[in-house]
Design an enzyme around this catalytic site. Structure first.
Site, short mmCIF file in Angstrom:
data_model
loop_
_atom_site.label_atom_id
_atom_site.label_comp_id
_atom_site.label_asym_id
_atom_site.label_seq_id
_atom_site.Cartn_x
_atom_site.Cartn_y
_atom_site.Cartn_z
N GLU A 1 39.89 131.36 73.75
CA GLU A 1 39.64 132.28 72.99
C GLU A 1 40.86 132.82 72.03
OE1 GLU A 1 38.73 132.01 76.02
OE2 GLU A 1 36.72 132.16 76.15
N TYR B 1 34.76 137.84 77.58
CA TYR B 1 35.74 137.21 77.53
C TYR B 1 36.66 137.38 76.05
CZ TYR B 1 33.04 135.06 80.86
OH TYR B 1 32.46 134.83 82.27
N HIS C 1 29.33 139.05 82.48
CA HIS C 1 28.19 138.71 81.64
C HIS C 1 27.37 139.97 81.45
CE1 HIS C 1 29.12 134.61 83.11
NE2 HIS C 1 28.85 134.15 82.09
#
Ligand SMILES: Cc1ncc(C[n+]2csc(CCOP(=O)(O)OP(=O)(O)O)c2C)c(N)n1
Ligand SMILES: [Mg+2]
Length: 809
Positions: free
Chosen positions: A531, A557, A598
């Site tokens: 990332e 993330y 998530h």
């Protein structure tokens, strides 16, 4: 030109290069190196005598930087760190006076072009933008991205700067392309200290460059230390090029080219950089040059001394292998100059640096002295009529006695004096003076956090989506996102998108389905799981005129990239005083779905970490698409958080893909009401809407406002207007308590002054403090539910009307 000694003589005999030409060039290099060194020496003294606050210098690293600068061409970019003053001098982007202006923190950009005093010295930049924020022709100038202090944080952006050359080599229909690149022949040059290679982003960047095969030439300035910590604690085998040798390309593989050279060997350095730059520029292969045996004659910085941690033996070695000393010996050995001639050059340069320093000091201090005099004259004039005359004059005289005043000392004197004349007529003149002085200086230190150009986010006017007359809510959200991207790729050849799973499968939610096939791998691509460097790619590409959309697969993330977003992208416009921009769009998806990683919505953390980047939180995919359309019309970076649970929800299919625009900084009232204002955003909003419906059945009429844009926030103060009508306020989100909801309250209550309209305590409803648990029940007990919202509102109303709304519990 060949600088290798034996070749040099050969060339001399072949008369391709006269010895005189060669000598002139070497002497010129020597002069730059000595000038830089003198600046370091004098710079440290300026700190020790108190004229400058802190200094970090490039002494001991001069000669390799001279070699690097020889092969640095127009259009090339540097992404480096605080040791590179010699390089900046060699490419003509840093004068002696600029150097000292940086040390003093001169706020005049003409004098201190690196940051107008915002950054400590040693943090370099070149100007990519004109006064109005438009691009200069970058392919006609030598470029440096703006340095930041966190070690190795220059690496992710370096990757993107290099990738831009590759993109420009492969795509040829970008408007004004030649202002940014000539056939992709530009190198992105990185520099990094040996110890900083211990950081994760260093390895992440090297690996990604090997995969992407981009023209990235990284130099490691190796002086064996990172402040006091020796290489044995930093690097396995104490040798970074050796441990990176697995990345070495060979005939049948991709990879990088690794070269090693001693930092005091002028001729070998030049041969090495000639070779390195040729491979990198022509073949687009990343090259790493490990420059060993460098020194740090004055230690790490103006704080502390290296005698505390280096052995006598090491200190002696550093003296002997000082790169300028070695260059001098080499020049004498091959008859470029005698010791006496060089001593003469040294003396002349010493004088030049002294004069440059004086000039910089006078240019810095004289305007402040003039301001001091202006204030003391004013105080002397107005004190006469004041009751506290003696005290005011004492303050004024103390300021007068300060030879080299700070602006702070001037303002402190003025503000303290004001307190001593609150009831006097004279107060007005001083109060006006203070306000004018504060405004001028506050601007110096605080402007350009966001774009101030005519293309900033506020320039975008709303264009509503259009629909066919019989349009129904029958299209999956992800189709709207996809078809809109399709329109955007067609409309803007400079737009490209990349991220984990964004290419081949068209992202994990298929919002890019078929786009790679249609627009090619350069524009729609898969990236490794990394990332920080995905964001770095975006920053570098945007710095070179492209319009990247960097995709972070899930909002959770983003944490891997938050350091680069916060330290680099968010501060870019501010720290360059608007001289560079990276209008990167970060696309991600978040809020509730499933489980701890998530379902996160850490919006408070994000908005507090990335002031300088717009943060947009659309409630559905049409709104999200409208934000992308808006952002591509303006010149600012933004994070767009799509609703993770919204891709399969049905929306009406718009007709004007690529054209409709969601305005930025404007809230939307999605339900009018009279009893309470409910403020929310993103996925939670759907629950708020449902709760509002259920509340209406009990007679409570809520006004529901979608914030849409956390940064900038409700620029028209519409929320306060709503509270003025309803007299009650509840902020609902799914961040932790005191997260983004606290930010929203501060904006509405304090900035918009909504407190004056309130009949009840303003409240927030957020998620639990812990991470959201898995499953439907986990969600129900972790995040605010429709029932939570209903009851919270009911309780607020019940407080003022318990008869009609008796307590539920
Ligand atoms: C992320 C981060 N951690 C710590 C620091 C403090 N710091 C500044 S320079 C430095 C050492 C860097 O050493 P090296 O990379 O070898 O460069 P050198 O100064 O030796 O040229 C450290 C620890 C920092 N700037 N950033
Ligand atoms: Mg070091």
């Amino acid at each position: 030109m060949n600088y290798n000694l034996s070749n040099m003589i050969k060339e001399k005999n072949n008369t391709t290069l006269t010895f005189e030409d060669f000598k002139t060039e070497v002497l010129n290099d020597y002069k730059i190196a000595v000038t830089s060194r003198e600046c370091s020496l004098l710079g440290r003294r300026e700190v020790l005598t108190g004229k400058a606050k802190f200094g970090i210098f490039g002494d001991g690293k001069e000669v390799p930087q001279i070699a690097m600068a020889k092969f640095f061409k127009n259009g090339d970019f540097r992404s480096g760190y605080y040791r590179d003053q010699t390089f900046m001098m060699a490419i003509g982007e840093l004068t002696i006076a600029n150097f000292f202006a940086g040390l003093y923190g001169n706020t005049d950009i003409e004098q201190e072009p690196m940051s107008a005093g915002r950054q400590m010295g040693g943090h370099f930049v070149t100007h990519s933008l004109n006064e109005d924020g438009s691009w200069k022709n970058l392919s006609k100038q030598k470029n440096s991205s703006s340095d930041i202090s966190p070690t190795a944080a220059q690496m992710p952006r370096l990757l993107g700067l290099a990738q831009a050359s590759k993109v420009y080599r492969e795509i040829n229909n970008i408007p004004n392309q030649r202002n940014f690149s000539i056939s992709g022949n530009e190198i992105a040059w990185g520099t990094i200290g040996n110890a900083s290679t211990s950081e994760g982003v260093f390895f992440e960047t090297i690996n990604a460059a090997g995969v992407l095969q981009v023209p990235m030439l990284t130099s490691i300035w190796d002086d064996e230390y990172g402040i006091s910590v020796h290489a044995k604690y930093q690097t396995t085998k104490e040798n970074i090029s050796e441990i990176l040798s697995g990345f070495q390309r060979d005939k049948n593989t991709n990879g990088i080219e690794i070269l090693t050279v001693k930092g005091w060997d002028y001729s070998d350095l030049i041969t090495t950089y000639e070779k390195a730059s040729k491979i990198c520029r022509e073949e687009h292969v990343p090259v790493l040059v490990h420059v060993t045996q460098l020194t740090q004659p004055q230690g790490h910085s103006s704080s502390g001394s290296h005698e505390r941690y280096k052995s006598a033996e090491r200190l002696n070695w550093e003296k002997e292998f000082d790169c300028i000393r070695q260059m001098r010996l080499w020049m004498i050995a091959i008859n470029i100059a005698s010791a006496e001639e060089l001593a003469e050059i040294d003396a002349v340069i010493k004088q030049e640096v002294l004069e440059g320093k004086k000039l910089a000091w006078n240019t810095f201090i004289n305007p402040i002295i003039a301001e001091k005099n202006e204030l003391t004259s004013l105080l002397e004039k107005i004190a006469i009529s004041c009751k506290n005359k003696e005290q005011i004059l004492r303050l004024s005289n103390s300021l007068k006695a300060i030879k080299d005043p700070l602006k702070k000392e001037i303002l402190v004197t003025a503000r303290k004096s004001l307190r001593l004349m609150v009831n006097e007529i004279a107060r007005t003149e001083l109060s006006q003076w203070i306000q004018k002085y504060t405004k001028k200086n506050q601007t110096c230190f605080s402007n350009h956090l966001y774009s101030e150009s005519t293309n900033n986010v506020f320039s975008v006017k709303e264009v509503v989506p259009t629909y066919s007359v019989d349009a129904k809510k029958d299209t999956d959200g992800r189709m709207i996102i996809r078809d809109n991207f399709d329109a955007l790729f067609a409309k803007h050849p400079e737009v490209l998108i990349f991220g984990e799973d964004s290419g081949n499968i068209g992202d994990v939610n298929q919002g890019l389905e078929g786009m790679q096939e249609k627009y090619g791998e350069t524009r729609v691509s898969d990236a490794g799981i990394r990332e920080a460097t995905i964001i770095g790619q975006g920053i570098g590409l945007a710095l070179r005129g492209l319009r990247p959309i960097a995709e972070i697969q899930y909002l959770d993330y983003l944490l891997y990239a938050i350091q680069i977003l916060s330290d680099d992208l968010a501060s870019l416009h501010y720290r360059t005083v608007g001289k560079q921009k990276a209008p990167l769009i970060i696309r991600t998806r978040g809020h509730r779905l499933e489980g701890i990683w998530h379902s996160g919505s850490p919006m408070g953390m994000i908005i507090n970490a990335i002031r300088g980047i717009n943060v947009l939180v659309p409630r559905d995919m049409t709104k999200a698409a409208g934000f992308y359309n808006s952002l591509l019309e303006c010149d600012e970076p933004a994070l767009v958080v799509e609703c993770l649970n919204g891709y399969r929800l049905k929306e009406k299919m718009p007709l004007n893909y690529g054209e409709f625009k969601t305005p930025i900084g404007i809230v939307e009232t999605i339900k009018e009401g009279t009893d309470i204002t409910l403020v929310s955003y993103g996925s939670t909003l759907r629950l708020v809407e449902q709760a509002a419906k259920e509340l209406l059945e009990t007679g409570i009429n809520c006004e529901v406002i979608d914030i849409q844009s956390l940064i900038p926030f409700d620029i028209n103060h519409d929320i306060a207007k709503s509270v003025q009508k309803t007299n009650r306020l509840l902020v609902i989100d799914e961040d932790v308590p005191g997260g983004a909801s606290a930010y929203i309250l501060q904006k509405v209550i304090e900035e918009q002054n909504a407190y004056q309209f309130l009949d009840s305590k303003p409240q927030t409803l957020s998620a639990q403090e812990h991470r959201p648990a898995y499953g439907t029940d986990g969600d129900y007990f972790s995040k605010p539910s429709i029932e939570d919202i209903f009851e919270k509102v009911y309780n607020i109303i019940s407080e003022s009307n318990p008869t009609k709304y008796p307590k539920l519990y």
